[in-house]
Design an enzyme around this catalytic site. Structure first.
Site, short mmCIF file in Angstrom:
data_model
loop_
_atom_site.label_atom_id
_atom_site.label_comp_id
_atom_site.label_asym_id
_atom_site.label_seq_id
_atom_site.Cartn_x
_atom_site.Cartn_y
_atom_site.Cartn_z
N LYS A 67 0.81 -1.22 0.00
CA LYS A 67 0.00 0.00 0.00
C LYS A 67 0.85 1.28 0.00
O LYS A 67 0.47 2.28 -0.59
CB LYS A 67 -0.97 -0.02 1.17
N GLY A 129 1.12 -0.70 9.58
CA GLY A 129 1.41 -0.77 8.15
C GLY A 129 0.38 0.00 7.34
O GLY A 129 -0.30 0.89 7.86
N ALA A 131 -2.55 -0.85 6.07
CA ALA A 131 -3.97 -0.96 6.47
C ALA A 131 -4.25 -0.08 7.68
O ALA A 131 -5.25 0.62 7.74
CB ALA A 131 -4.31 -2.41 6.78
N ASN A 150 2.87 -1.14 17.74
CA ASN A 150 3.60 -1.79 16.63
C ASN A 150 4.94 -2.32 17.09
O ASN A 150 5.53 -1.84 18.06
CB ASN A 150 3.82 -0.80 15.47
N LYS A 155 7.93 3.20 12.98
CA LYS A 155 6.69 3.42 12.23
C LYS A 155 5.66 4.16 13.08
O LYS A 155 4.80 4.84 12.56
CB LYS A 155 6.11 2.08 11.78
P1 NDP Z 1 1.76 -4.18 5.79
O1 NDP Z 1 2.71 -5.15 5.23
O2 NDP Z 1 1.72 -2.79 5.26
O3 NDP Z 1 1.97 -4.04 7.40
C1 NDP Z 1 2.10 -5.18 8.18
C2 NDP Z 1 2.05 -4.83 9.65
O4 NDP Z 1 2.06 -6.07 10.38
C3 NDP Z 1 3.25 -4.03 10.17
O5 NDP Z 1 2.80 -3.15 11.17
C4 NDP Z 1 4.14 -5.12 10.75
O6 NDP Z 1 4.96 -4.69 11.83
C5 NDP Z 1 3.11 -6.05 11.34
N1 NDP Z 1 3.63 -7.43 11.50
C6 NDP Z 1 3.92 -8.32 10.53
N2 NDP Z 1 4.34 -9.48 11.06
C7 NDP Z 1 4.33 -9.31 12.41
C8 NDP Z 1 4.66 -10.14 13.52
N3 NDP Z 1 5.07 -11.40 13.35
N4 NDP Z 1 4.51 -9.64 14.77
C9 NDP Z 1 4.08 -8.37 14.97
N5 NDP Z 1 3.76 -7.52 13.96
C10 NDP Z 1 3.88 -7.98 12.70
O7 NDP Z 1 0.32 -4.89 5.66
P2 NDP Z 1 -1.11 -4.17 5.60
O8 NDP Z 1 -1.14 -3.15 6.67
O9 NDP Z 1 -1.42 -3.77 4.22
O10 NDP Z 1 -2.11 -5.40 5.95
C11 NDP Z 1 -2.18 -5.92 7.27
C12 NDP Z 1 -3.23 -7.03 7.33
O11 NDP Z 1 -4.54 -6.50 7.15
C13 NDP Z 1 -3.08 -8.10 6.25
O12 NDP Z 1 -3.32 -9.36 6.85
C14 NDP Z 1 -4.15 -7.76 5.25
O13 NDP Z 1 -4.60 -8.90 4.52
C15 NDP Z 1 -5.25 -7.24 6.17
N6 NDP Z 1 -6.19 -6.33 5.49
C16 NDP Z 1 -7.51 -6.68 5.41
C17 NDP Z 1 -8.41 -5.84 4.84
C18 NDP Z 1 -9.86 -6.20 4.78
O14 NDP Z 1 -10.58 -5.59 3.99
N7 NDP Z 1 -10.32 -7.12 5.60
C19 NDP Z 1 -8.00 -4.55 4.26
C20 NDP Z 1 -6.61 -4.25 4.45
C21 NDP Z 1 -5.74 -5.14 5.02
P3 NDP Z 1 6.44 -4.09 11.58
O15 NDP Z 1 6.23 -2.65 11.25
O16 NDP Z 1 7.13 -4.32 12.85
O17 NDP Z 1 7.03 -4.89 10.43
#
Ligand code: NDP
Length: 268
Positions: A67, A129, A131, A150, A155
């Site tokens: 995104k 992230g 979303a 987070n 971030k």
């Molecule tokens: P991004 O890749 O932009 O962000 C991911 C986020 O998850 C970051 O804050 C990251 O933290 C965190 N994260 C990832 N792995 C871990 C972990 N093991 N432990 C802790 N934190 C973790 O993804 P998006 O924000 O675009 O999407 C997030 C989720 O939301 C996805 O599963 C997506 O499918 C879902 N979604 C669903 C929607 C719906 O309509 N239902 C719409 C939009 C999204 P860090 O910064 O530390 O890496």
């Protein structure tokens, strides 16, 4: 004559239910279009998107982790995408690529459907992230009291610059009682664990942005185990945000009754 082509781009993207939703929207409204999944290498977003549009594509849904890349790539953005620095929908308009963010509208509609939304509710969002960026502004305009936690702390400071009234906390320090806990991390999507103090789920309404047809995502199951008051996955949000994207692409609005039928049939 070839039909208009749309896709959802992500990595991973095989789990996405967006193609099913848009196929239903197209059938209900009598629109002819094709909508498919587009898997992109994590370091190849620009190339994948450029090829898609050069090939005649009309619009893209953008999912994790692209995104922010989409926000950087488009020629112009609408106010919600601007505010969140994240784009989840791209439309071709007069030769220019326009980025929108429909995630926040989708989530607010689903929280209303569930009857969870009220002024002053205390909401904890896990994840910072794309979303998370998209849902913050719309939730704060509903006068909710929002805190974001987070894993990567830098971030959180980026979000604070854009939303000065936001409270933030490192994920490993989060605790306390919340009205609503929203999982906006991609931890379970990536088959990882979310190392968070599970007692935050006790007596809270727990909402997972992740989704699956039976609703039983890992976060939903975990929150039930920790005696959450109510639980929901993010399928409703997915349907509502898709309807907003469909409106931008096809200039057709789907009413609440139709969307509720689409949501029920996705569960079966
Ligand atoms: P991004 O890749 O932009 O962000 C991911 C986020 O998850 C970051 O804050 C990251 O933290 C965190 N994260 C990832 N792995 C871990 C972990 N093991 N432990 C802790 N934190 C973790 O993804 P998006 O924000 O675009 O999407 C997030 C989720 O939301 C996805 O599963 C997506 O499918 C879902 N979604 C669903 C929607 C719906 O309509 N239902 C719409 C939009 C999204 P860090 O910064 O530390 O890496």
């Amino acid at each position: 004559m070839s039909v208009d082509r749309y896709a959802v781009i992500g990595n991973p993207v095989a789990h996405s239910l967006s193609p099913r939703i848009h196929a239903m929207f197209a059938e209900i409204t009598g629109q002819e279009l094709e909508y498919f999944r587009l898997h992109s290498p994590t370091d190849g977003f620009d190339r994948s998107v450029t090829e898609f549009f050069d090939d005649g594509g009309q619009g893209l849904s953008v999912t994790a982790p692209f995104k922010s890349d989409a926000f950087r790539w488009v020629d112009q953005t609408d106010p919600l995408a601007q505010e969140s620095a994240a784009v989840n929908t791209i439309a071709r308009r007069n030769g220019r690529m326009v980025g929108y963010n429909t995630d926040g509208l989708g989530l607010v509609q689903d929280l209303r459907r569930l009857g969870w939304l009220a002024k002053e509710v205390k909401i904890l969002i896990l994840g910072a992230g794309g979303a998370s960026g998209g849902i913050l502004g719309p939730l704060m305009r509903e006068e909710c009291r929002v805190t974001v936690a987070n894993r990567t702390e830098s971030k959180l400071s980026n979000l604070k610059e854009r939303f000065p009234n936001l409270s933030t906390v490192p994920l490993k320090q989060v605790e306390g009682q919340w009205d609503i806990v929203i999982n906006a991390t991609s931890a379970f999507l990536r088959k990882q664990s979310l190392n968070v103090n599970s007692s935050i789920m006790f007596n809270a309404r727990c909402y997972d942005l992740g989704y699956q047809p039976d609703g039983l995502t890992s976060f939903v199951v975990e929150s039930r185990r920790w005696s959450a008051r109510e639980v929901s996955d993010g399928l409703g949000m997915l349907v509502f945000q898709a309807a907003e994207a469909f409106k931008f692409w096809r200039n057709v609005e789907l009413d609440a009754e139709v969307l509720s039928k689409v949501l029920s049939s996705m569960r079966s």
